[in-house]
Design a protein around this motif. Structure first.
Motif, short mmCIF file in Angstrom:
data_model
loop_
_atom_site.label_atom_id
_atom_site.label_comp_id
_atom_site.label_asym_id
_atom_site.label_seq_id
_atom_site.Cartn_x
_atom_site.Cartn_y
_atom_site.Cartn_z
N THR A 66 0.83 -1.20 0.00
CA THR A 66 0.00 0.00 0.00
C THR A 66 0.87 1.25 0.00
OG1 THR A 66 -0.06 -0.15 2.41
CG2 THR A 66 -1.99 -0.97 1.24
N HIS A 73 2.84 9.97 6.31
CA HIS A 73 4.08 10.47 5.70
C HIS A 73 4.46 11.81 6.31
CE1 HIS A 73 4.43 7.54 2.53
NE2 HIS A 73 3.28 7.87 1.98
N GLY A 92 11.98 0.71 1.75
CA GLY A 92 10.60 0.46 1.32
C GLY A 92 10.13 1.59 0.42
N SER A 95 5.59 2.87 -3.79
CA SER A 95 5.17 3.62 -4.98
C SER A 95 6.21 4.66 -5.40
CB SER A 95 3.86 4.35 -4.67
OG SER A 95 4.10 5.32 -3.66
N GLU A 113 14.09 -0.93 -2.25
CA GLU A 113 12.82 -1.67 -2.31
C GLU A 113 13.14 -3.12 -2.70
OE1 GLU A 113 9.33 -1.21 -1.80
OE2 GLU A 113 9.45 -3.34 -2.31
N ASP A 140 17.39 -6.09 -0.42
CA ASP A 140 16.96 -6.17 0.98
C ASP A 140 17.46 -4.96 1.77
OD1 ASP A 140 16.35 -6.77 3.57
OD2 ASP A 140 17.68 -8.52 3.71
N GLY A 141 16.55 -4.07 2.09
CA GLY A 141 16.90 -2.85 2.80
C GLY A 141 17.23 -3.05 4.27
N LEU A 213 10.45 -7.46 5.31
CA LEU A 213 10.88 -8.84 5.06
C LEU A 213 12.35 -8.84 4.67
CD1 LEU A 213 7.84 -10.00 2.86
CD2 LEU A 213 8.15 -10.33 5.33
N1 SAH Z 1 6.46 4.73 1.44
C1 SAH Z 1 5.85 3.74 0.60
C2 SAH Z 1 5.34 2.60 1.47
C3 SAH Z 1 5.26 1.31 0.78
S1 SAH Z 1 4.76 -0.04 1.82
C4 SAH Z 1 4.71 4.36 -0.18
O1 SAH Z 1 4.06 5.24 0.35
O2 SAH Z 1 4.44 3.97 -1.31
C5 SAH Z 1 6.31 -0.69 2.37
C6 SAH Z 1 7.24 -1.19 1.30
O3 SAH Z 1 8.35 -1.81 1.95
C7 SAH Z 1 6.66 -2.23 0.36
O4 SAH Z 1 6.78 -1.77 -0.95
C8 SAH Z 1 7.53 -3.47 0.60
O5 SAH Z 1 7.75 -4.24 -0.55
C9 SAH Z 1 8.82 -2.84 1.11
N2 SAH Z 1 9.71 -3.72 1.85
C10 SAH Z 1 9.39 -4.70 2.74
N3 SAH Z 1 10.52 -5.28 3.21
C11 SAH Z 1 11.58 -4.66 2.60
C12 SAH Z 1 13.01 -4.80 2.66
N4 SAH Z 1 13.60 -5.71 3.43
N5 SAH Z 1 13.76 -3.97 1.91
C13 SAH Z 1 13.19 -3.04 1.10
N6 SAH Z 1 11.85 -2.87 1.00
C14 SAH Z 1 11.06 -3.65 1.74
#
Ligand code: SAH
Length: 220
Positions: A66, A73, A92, A95, A113, A140-141, A213
């Motif tokens: 989402t 934000h 993450g 979008s 992401e 992987d962040g 994750l």
């Molecule tokens: N700020 C974004 C929020 C997206 S939701 C927005 O407003 O659009 C959170 C995001 O974190 C998802 O896209 C998910 O895929 C990502 N995410 C989950 N675990 C992650 C990881 N280990 N490293 C990078 N991104 C991750």
């Protein structure tokens, strides 16, 4: 003549009304409000729900993820107390909306992401808006982005069982790290401020984010 990328309709009116809502909800940082004025949220939501882009609500962006509620934000960005010259790491990208908000607030944005199709869509939107101070990484962040560390601020947009240690290590002295910490069903927003080798810790709002994750988050 080269046609400029079109972001029509511009939807300036609805965007201004969203800024008014943010003000009513306690956002007073003028730079943050300005960033919302400058960032077209409708570019970051799927076409079918574009008419809802300027509501203060979270919306689905595909892949089970989402785009967060704008007032969330705004709260995050206000808590970081950005002055304009920072290097910021976002975990993450989703979008890419918050990434672009950040690009108006700081000098350089680095964003990671894990879901490749989401990153591809975010990259396209960011390029279309001709934003230049953003660097993107698919991966992987939870391990951060060591190459460009340290960061003056780090924002994690997904919920973690604990604060990922690599992010603590990649925070600059006096830097601020915001991360939702807790179980899968609900978390506490945690703000850490680095003071040398120590970290001040503040527990803030109750929140609910999608899971982080990865190696230092939840097992995928
Ligand atoms: N700020 C974004 C929020 C997206 S939701 C927005 O407003 O659009 C959170 C995001 O974190 C998802 O896209 C998910 O895929 C990502 N995410 C989950 N675990 C992650 C990881 N280990 N490293 C990078 N991104 C991750």
């Amino acid at each position: 003549m080269v046609a400029r990328p079109s972001v029509e309709p511009d939807l300036r009116g609805p965007r201004q009304r969203l800024v008014d809502v943010l003000r009513e909800r306690g956002i007073t940082d003028l730079a943050v409000l300005r960033a919302f004025e400058l960032t077209p949220r409708h570019v970051f939501v799927p076409t079918g729900i574009r008419h809802r882009a300027y509501e203060d609500s979270a919306l689905p962006i595909g892949n089970g993820q989402t785009i967060s509620q704008p007032s969330i934000h705004a709260r995050y960005l206000q808590l970081l107390k950005l002055a304009g010259r920072e290097r910021v790491l976002e975990i993450g990208t989703g979008s890419g909306y918050q990434t672009v908000l950040l690009s108006h607030l700081v000098d350089q944005v680095f964003s990671v992401e894990r879901v490749a199709p989401l990153m591809d869509a975010a990259r396209q939107a960011i390029q279309r808006l001709e934003v230049r101070n953003v660097s993107l990484l698919t991966g992987d962040g939870t391990v951060g982005w060591r190459e460009y560390a340290p960061y003056d601020a780090i924002l994690v947009s997904a919920a973690s069982p604990d604060v990922p240690v690599p992010l603590l290590e990649q925070l600059a002295d006096q830097g601020r790290l915001l991360v939702p910490v807790g179980g899968r069903d609900g978390q506490r927003l945690v703000l850490l401020t680095r003071r040398g080798d120590a970290y001040d810790r503040e527990e803030l709002d109750a929140v609910r984010f999608v899971p982080l994750l990865g190696r230092h988050g939840w097992t995928p």
